[in-house]
Scaffold this active site. Structure first.
Site, PDB file in Angstrom:
ATOM      1  CB  THR A 180       2.059   3.937   7.088  1.00 22.06           C
ATOM      2  OG1 THR A 180       2.632   2.632   7.284  1.00 22.06           O
ATOM      3  CG2 THR A 180       2.905   4.984   7.750  1.00 22.06           C
ATOM      4  CE  LYS A 181       2.287  -2.030   6.576  1.00 20.90           C
ATOM      5  NZ  LYS A 181       3.299  -1.341   7.378  1.00 20.90           N
ATOM      6  CB  THR A 182      -4.781  -0.324   3.376  1.00 28.55           C
ATOM      7  OG1 THR A 182      -4.641  -1.678   3.828  1.00 28.55           O
ATOM      8  CG2 THR A 182      -3.797  -0.071   2.249  1.00 28.55           C
ATOM      9  CG  LEU A 183      -8.359  -1.576   8.884  1.00 27.88           C
ATOM     10  CD1 LEU A 183      -9.372  -2.624   8.454  1.00 27.88           C
ATOM     11  CD2 LEU A 183      -7.826  -1.904  10.264  1.00 27.88           C
ATOM     12  CE1 TYR A 233       4.308   1.749  12.834  1.00 28.05           C
ATOM     13  CE2 TYR A 233       4.351   2.272  10.492  1.00 28.05           C
ATOM     14  CZ  TYR A 233       4.809   2.487  11.779  1.00 28.05           C
ATOM     15  OH  TYR A 233       5.765   3.435  12.000  1.00 28.05           O
TER      16      TYR A 233
END
Ligand SMILES: Cc1ncc(COP(=O)(O)O)c(C=O)c1O
Length: 397
Positions: free
Chosen positions: A184-187, A182
């Protein structure tokens, strides 16, 4: 009210490289799932140390497929921490099973294995640890409980790329692990997710079910090597990733270690700035774990402050700093209260901690001056809202 945030809660670290890769995918003439998705699956599996990776449209879809693949049936129970996003528990209901909410460990905000153990019944079939904010759960304890009670372990690793527990990367620890891509996620791939597993039968089942239950390599039917003929083997879902998303994912995967180091650096600066402030509590990361630092959950000590967590959020927003709250415990939401009869006091640690935490901005492109700005604003608001000792003692008498 400040009309614009100086520092938003999140900014994506997606740039020219991703734009070029996506443009190439578009120009290739193949938009949906195809060779890029397969390449992304293989590289992702290598990165986390798993044998199989199945790319999907979201982590939610992946969690659903994972539960289906291990055979969760109507009436089964699945243990989920209450401090999580609704996706972790809602997928249990997709299969007619019951999400059983468990309390958290107050230090890490992760699932408390002992509380989970107490909630096991003869109907319990699986447990879904969530690596809150990116810090892995106590996986040894969770595996011991799962083995004793013959439970499947499906890790919700939406926050935990890359993260490790006792030197093993999340993705290589349990039967099945699901990641989120998603925005906002780290990837990120905008929307997307990946399920990883070492179990070949489960991987095959998830590949089948992510594309309508159509027999092997359904995506190839429009390629030169494919055929118009296909067989529907099950009533599956439309949960595949697209090559446009995978093209972005491949670039992001190349950057994953660098983005992770940047997050770690920001967390360290926040820790150093806030550790000595008695009104605040910095995140506790156990020394056998490495967090991905998807979130930086800062907690207030309400007894030392004249303002609440909500008021701190408003004050930060007025000062131009975006924040968020992860999470409103599930048992406090109308749906879970109404359908499963939860009351606020049922999971007391989660309900108590909920009033104390807020998530500060932490994203790889944050500059030193942006980090400093957030630190100064938090410090200013906290010091001007400190409850004097005399006052605190007088009110607690
Ligand atoms: C803990 C957790 N699990 C699952 C999800 C769902 O991820 P997705 O949006 O990729 O379906 C999220 C999303 O925020 C999450 O925070």
């Amino acid at each position: 009210m400040n009309p614009r945030l100086v520092i938003p809660f999140h900014k994506i670290d997606v740039g020219e490289e991703e734009a070029l890769a996506v443009a190439d995918a578009v120009r290739s003439g193949w938009l949906t799932m195809g060779p890029k998705t397969i390449e992304f699956e293989q590289k992702f599996a290598n990165y986390v140390g798993a044998r199989h990776a199945v790319a999907v449209s979201s982590c939610t879809a992946g969690l659903h497929l994972a539960l289906e693949a291990v055979g969760i049936q109507p009436g089964d129970e699945v243990i989920v921490p209450t401090t999580t996003f609704t996706a972790t528990a809602e997928v249990v209901t997709y299969l007619g099973a019951v999400p059983v909410l468990a309390d958290i460990n107050a230090a890490t905000l992760n699932l408390d294995p002992e509380d989970a153990r107490r909630r096991i019944t003869t109907r319990t079939k699986a447990i879904m640890p969530v690596h809150y904010g990116g810090q892995p759960c106590d996986m040894e304890e969770i595996h011991a409980i799962a083995q004793r009670h013959h439970l499947h372990v499906i890790e919700d690793a939406a926050h935990a790329l890359p993260a490790s527990y006792r030197g093993t990367r999340v993705g290589a620890i349990s039967e099945t692990t699901v990641f989120s891509f998603y925005a906002t996620k780290t990837l990120t791939t905008g929307e997307g997710g990946m399920v990883v597993t070492n179990n070949e039968a489960h991987a095959n089942r998830m590949r089948l079910m992510r594309l309508h239950g159509i027999g092997r390599d359904a995506w190839k039917r429009y390629t030169a090597e494919g055929s118009w003929y296909y067989e529907v083997l099950e009533a599956g879902y439309k949960y595949n990733m697209t090559d446009v998303q995978a093209a972005m994912g491949l670039v992001q995967l190349e950057k994953a270690d660098r983005m992770s180091a940047a997050r770690r650096g920001i967390a360290l600066k926040y820790d150093q700035a806030f550790a000595q402030i008695e009104q605040l509590e910095i995140p506790t990361v156990m020394n056998d774990r490495e967090s991905s630092w998807h979130l930086y959950p800062l907690r207030i000590r309400p007894e030392c402050l004249r303002i609440t967590r909500d008021e701190l959020i408003v004050a930060l927003k007025e000062a131009g700093v975006g924040t968020s709250v992860h999470f409103i415990p599930l048992h406090l939401h109308p749906y879970y209260a109404r359908n499963f009869g939860y009351r606020p006091g049922d999971l007391p640690r989660a309900a108590m901690e909920y009033n104390r935490y807020l998530s500060l901005p932490i994203f790889p492109t944050m500059s030193d001056s942006e980090i400093q700005y957030v630190i100064e604003k938090v410090q200013e608001i906290v010091s001007s809202s400190t409850r004097s000792r005399v006052l605190a003692e007088a009110t607690t008498d």
